[in-house]
Design a protein around this motif. Structure first.
Motif, PDB file in Angstrom:
ATOM      1  N   GLN A 109     -16.024  12.708   5.708  1.00  0.00           N
ATOM      2  CA  GLN A 109     -15.651  13.715   6.703  1.00  0.00           C
ATOM      3  C   GLN A 109     -14.557  14.659   6.205  1.00  0.00           C
ATOM      4  N   CYS A 110     -13.878  14.290   5.113  1.00  0.00           N
ATOM      5  CA  CYS A 110     -12.736  15.065   4.638  1.00  0.00           C
ATOM      6  C   CYS A 110     -13.152  16.094   3.595  1.00  0.00           C
ATOM      7  N   VAL A 111     -12.463  17.232   3.617  1.00  0.00           N
ATOM      8  CA  VAL A 111     -12.791  18.336   2.721  1.00  0.00           C
ATOM      9  C   VAL A 111     -11.725  18.440   1.635  1.00  0.00           C
ATOM     10  N   GLY A 112     -11.996  17.836   0.485  1.00  0.00           N
ATOM     11  CA  GLY A 112     -11.167  17.985  -0.705  1.00  0.00           C
ATOM     12  C   GLY A 112      -9.687  17.741  -0.566  1.00  0.00           C
ATOM     13  N   PRO A 113      -9.255  16.558  -0.123  1.00  0.00           N
ATOM     14  CA  PRO A 113      -7.811  16.284  -0.100  1.00  0.00           C
ATOM     15  C   PRO A 113      -7.230  16.278  -1.514  1.00  0.00           C
ATOM     16  N   ASN A 114      -5.966  16.696  -1.632  1.00  0.00           N
ATOM     17  CA  ASN A 114      -5.301  16.705  -2.942  1.00  0.00           C
ATOM     18  C   ASN A 114      -5.033  15.300  -3.462  1.00  0.00           C
ATOM     19  N   LEU A 115      -4.757  14.375  -2.538  1.00  0.00           N
ATOM     20  CA  LEU A 115      -4.436  13.014  -2.938  1.00  0.00           C
ATOM     21  C   LEU A 115      -5.018  12.042  -1.920  1.00  0.00           C
ATOM     22  N   THR A 116      -5.873  11.140  -2.398  1.00  0.00           N
ATOM     23  CA  THR A 116      -6.466  10.111  -1.553  1.00  0.00           C
ATOM     24  C   THR A 116      -6.142   8.745  -2.133  1.00  0.00           C
ATOM     25  N   VAL A 117      -5.525   7.900  -1.322  1.00  0.00           N
ATOM     26  CA  VAL A 117      -5.135   6.556  -1.747  1.00  0.00           C
ATOM     27  C   VAL A 117      -5.663   5.570  -0.717  1.00  0.00           C
ATOM     28  N   ALA A 118      -6.090   4.398  -1.182  1.00  0.00           N
ATOM     29  CA  ALA A 118      -6.645   3.390  -0.277  1.00  0.00           C
ATOM     30  C   ALA A 118      -5.969   2.044  -0.487  1.00  0.00           C
ATOM     31  N   ASP A 119      -6.014   1.236   0.543  1.00  0.00           N
ATOM     32  CA  ASP A 119      -5.593  -0.156   0.501  1.00  0.00           C
ATOM     33  C   ASP A 119      -6.839  -1.010   0.710  1.00  0.00           C
ATOM     34  N   THR A 120      -6.802  -2.249   0.301  1.00  0.00           N
ATOM     35  CA  THR A 120      -7.907  -3.161   0.575  1.00  0.00           C
ATOM     36  C   THR A 120      -7.360  -4.574   0.673  1.00  0.00           C
ATOM     37  N   MET A 121      -8.240  -5.544   0.903  1.00  0.00           N
ATOM     38  CA  MET A 121      -7.799  -6.938   0.997  1.00  0.00           C
ATOM     39  C   MET A 121      -8.907  -7.859   0.505  1.00  0.00           C
ATOM     40  N   ASP A 122      -8.578  -9.141   0.380  1.00  0.00           N
ATOM     41  CA  ASP A 122      -9.522 -10.095  -0.189  1.00  0.00           C
ATOM     42  C   ASP A 122     -10.836 -10.155   0.579  1.00  0.00           C
ATOM     43  N   HIS A 123     -10.800 -10.021   1.901  1.00  0.00           N
ATOM     44  CA  HIS A 123     -12.021 -10.097   2.705  1.00  0.00           C
ATOM     45  C   HIS A 123     -13.017  -9.031   2.285  1.00  0.00           C
ATOM     46  N   TRP A 124     -12.559  -7.794   2.109  1.00  0.00           N
ATOM     47  CA  TRP A 124     -13.468  -6.707   1.747  1.00  0.00           C
ATOM     48  C   TRP A 124     -13.892  -6.807   0.284  1.00  0.00           C
ATOM     49  N   ILE A 125     -13.017  -7.324  -0.560  1.00  0.00           N
ATOM     50  CA  ILE A 125     -13.380  -7.524  -1.969  1.00  0.00           C
ATOM     51  C   ILE A 125     -14.547  -8.502  -2.067  1.00  0.00           C
ATOM     52  N   ILE A 180     -11.507   7.765  -5.159  1.00  0.00           N
ATOM     53  CA  ILE A 180     -10.115   7.880  -4.718  1.00  0.00           C
ATOM     54  C   ILE A 180      -9.192   8.093  -5.917  1.00  0.00           C
ATOM     55  N   ASP A 181      -7.982   8.576  -5.624  1.00  0.00           N
ATOM     56  CA  ASP A 181      -6.990   8.797  -6.681  1.00  0.00           C
ATOM     57  C   ASP A 181      -6.193   7.534  -6.975  1.00  0.00           C
ATOM     58  N   GLY A 182      -5.891   6.760  -5.938  1.00  0.00           N
ATOM     59  CA  GLY A 182      -5.058   5.584  -6.136  1.00  0.00           C
ATOM     60  C   GLY A 182      -5.474   4.426  -5.263  1.00  0.00           C
ATOM     61  N   LEU A 183      -5.186   3.216  -5.727  1.00  0.00           N
ATOM     62  CA  LEU A 183      -5.468   2.000  -4.968  1.00  0.00           C
ATOM     63  C   LEU A 183      -4.189   1.183  -4.863  1.00  0.00           C
ATOM     64  N   VAL A 184      -3.915   0.679  -3.654  1.00  0.00           N
ATOM     65  CA  VAL A 184      -2.767  -0.191  -3.407  1.00  0.00           C
ATOM     66  C   VAL A 184      -3.301  -1.538  -2.943  1.00  0.00           C
ATOM     67  N   LEU A 185      -2.846  -2.623  -3.578  1.00  0.00           N
ATOM     68  CA  LEU A 185      -3.273  -3.963  -3.187  1.00  0.00           C
ATOM     69  C   LEU A 185      -2.233  -4.969  -3.673  1.00  0.00           C
ATOM     70  N   ASN A 186      -2.303  -6.197  -3.152  1.00  0.00           N
ATOM     71  CA  ASN A 186      -1.294  -7.179  -3.576  1.00  0.00           C
ATOM     72  C   ASN A 186      -1.757  -7.935  -4.819  1.00  0.00           C
ATOM     73  N   ASP A 187      -0.893  -8.773  -5.346  1.00  0.00           N
ATOM     74  CA  ASP A 187      -1.177  -9.434  -6.616  1.00  0.00           C
ATOM     75  C   ASP A 187      -2.388 -10.358  -6.548  1.00  0.00           C
ATOM     76  N   PHE A 188      -2.528 -11.113  -5.444  1.00  0.00           N
ATOM     77  CA  PHE A 188      -3.700 -11.985  -5.310  1.00  0.00           C
ATOM     78  C   PHE A 188      -4.984 -11.163  -5.260  1.00  0.00           C
ATOM     79  N   GLU A 189      -4.964 -10.078  -4.489  1.00  0.00           N
ATOM     80  CA  GLU A 189      -6.151  -9.227  -4.376  1.00  0.00           C
ATOM     81  C   GLU A 189      -6.510  -8.584  -5.713  1.00  0.00           C
ATOM     82  N   ALA A 190      -5.485  -8.222  -6.495  1.00  0.00           N
ATOM     83  CA  ALA A 190      -5.730  -7.608  -7.802  1.00  0.00           C
ATOM     84  C   ALA A 190      -6.433  -8.586  -8.741  1.00  0.00           C
ATOM     85  N   THR A 191      -5.966  -9.839  -8.763  1.00  0.00           N
ATOM     86  CA  THR A 191      -6.600 -10.819  -9.640  1.00  0.00           C
ATOM     87  C   THR A 191      -8.015 -11.149  -9.179  1.00  0.00           C
TER      88      THR A 191
END
Length: 300
Positions: free
Chosen positions: A135-151, A165-176
């Motif tokens: 729905q978005c029209v060309g944002p300059n910066l898009t960052v998302a979060d996620t969690m183990d359930h969605w992974i 997306i430009d960036g992803l934020v997640l915790n250490d357990f989710e990253a591994t």
């Protein structure tokens, strides 16, 4: 510049070794918004049920958050989370989750939100995050979060999201879990190969790690003696980081590092009281003063 956040709006019940609170204001989009508002205008997109207290909406409005994207579903119930923190105040047990309106959350962004320059997809279904992106029209910066359930449950959708997306934020357990690597350095680099330009791995009381194709660094947490309730610290970190970036005209490596530091400092305030109450009592001057102290701690 205005910053749009899409995510959960909730009623939390929290128990710590010292105290408990029932049905307090919570949710990823709420913590994010109240943290980011110190730096820029914030537009919140979320959904609640008929049981949602009107005073919570007024609190957000009085704090300067645009809630025109907050929908109320008649006859439905608001998303609820109940958790208990262990004595170390870093580990917690989720005792109950009632998805309620979040189970069918399919946000339709108001027209003025669709042309946002800055977009944060707070924790939620990856399918929902992709629908928001469409729905978005060309944002300059898009960052998302996620969690183990969605992974675990939406791996293909998450791979698609990471390409967009430009960036992803997640915790250490989710990253591994996502990278299938126990070493955080290898995990961060492997996630970069999946698509985003940068990855931020949150490490709770141990700060955060930043990865891009050109650099990697670690920032420690701000030392806080009075940890009352850690709920929402990660979302506040993301809000402080994204809020600062939305305040800038470019995203140099120095800007990204400063944004990380602001996120860490804002999160250090959040944990000093239950719910969002501490964020409501501070000003930008308090954040800047703590950032100066934090900077001095890191100088040697």
């Amino acid at each position: 510049m205005p910053l749009v956040v899409v995510g959960s709006v909730a009623l939390d019940s929290v128990e710590t070794p010292e105290a408990k609170r029932e049905n307090v204001l919570g949710g990823s989009a709420v913590y994010f918004s109240l943290a980011a508002r110190f730096f820029t205008r914030v537009r919140l997109v979320g959904v609640v049920g008929e049981d949602w207290p009107a005073e919570h909406t007024k609190l957000l409005e009085d704090s300067g958050v645009d809630v025109s994207g907050l929908s109320v579903v008649p006859g439905a119930k608001t998303f609820r989370w109940r958790g208990r923190y262990l004595p170390n105040m870093n580990d917690r047990e989720t005792l109950e989750v009632q998805l309620n309106v979040m189970e069918q959350f399919d946000p339709v962004l108001p027209e003025e939100h669709r042309r946002c320059r800055f977009l944060f997809l707070a924790n939620g279904s990856t399918r929902m995050q992709l629908r928001v992106l469409e729905q978005c029209v060309g944002p300059n910066l898009t960052v998302a979060d996620t969690m183990d359930h969605w992974i675990r449950t939406e791996p293909q959708e998450l791979r698609t999201l990471l390409q967009r997306i430009d960036g992803l934020v997640l915790n250490d357990f989710e990253a591994t879990l996502l990278a299938e690597e126990q070493n955080l350095i290898r995990a961060g680099r492997k996630i970069l190969e999946m698509g985003p330009n940068f990855v931020v791995i949150k490490k709770g009381e141990h700060g955060a790690m930043f990865f891009s194709r050109h650099e990697m660094y670690v920032l420690p947490a701000y030392p806080t003696a009075d940890v009352i309730d850690p709920t929402g610290a990660g979302d506040s970190f993301a809000g402080g980081m994204m809020g600062y970036l939305a305040e800038q005209t470019e995203f140099s490596p120095e800007d990204l590092k400063t944004a990380m530091a602001y996120g860490i400092v804002v999160a250090s305030f959040t944990v000093e009281d239950f719910s969002v109450y501490r964020l409501l009592k501070i000003r930008r001057q308090d954040i800047d003063a703590r950032l100066d102290a934090y900077r001095k701690m890191l100088t040697f």
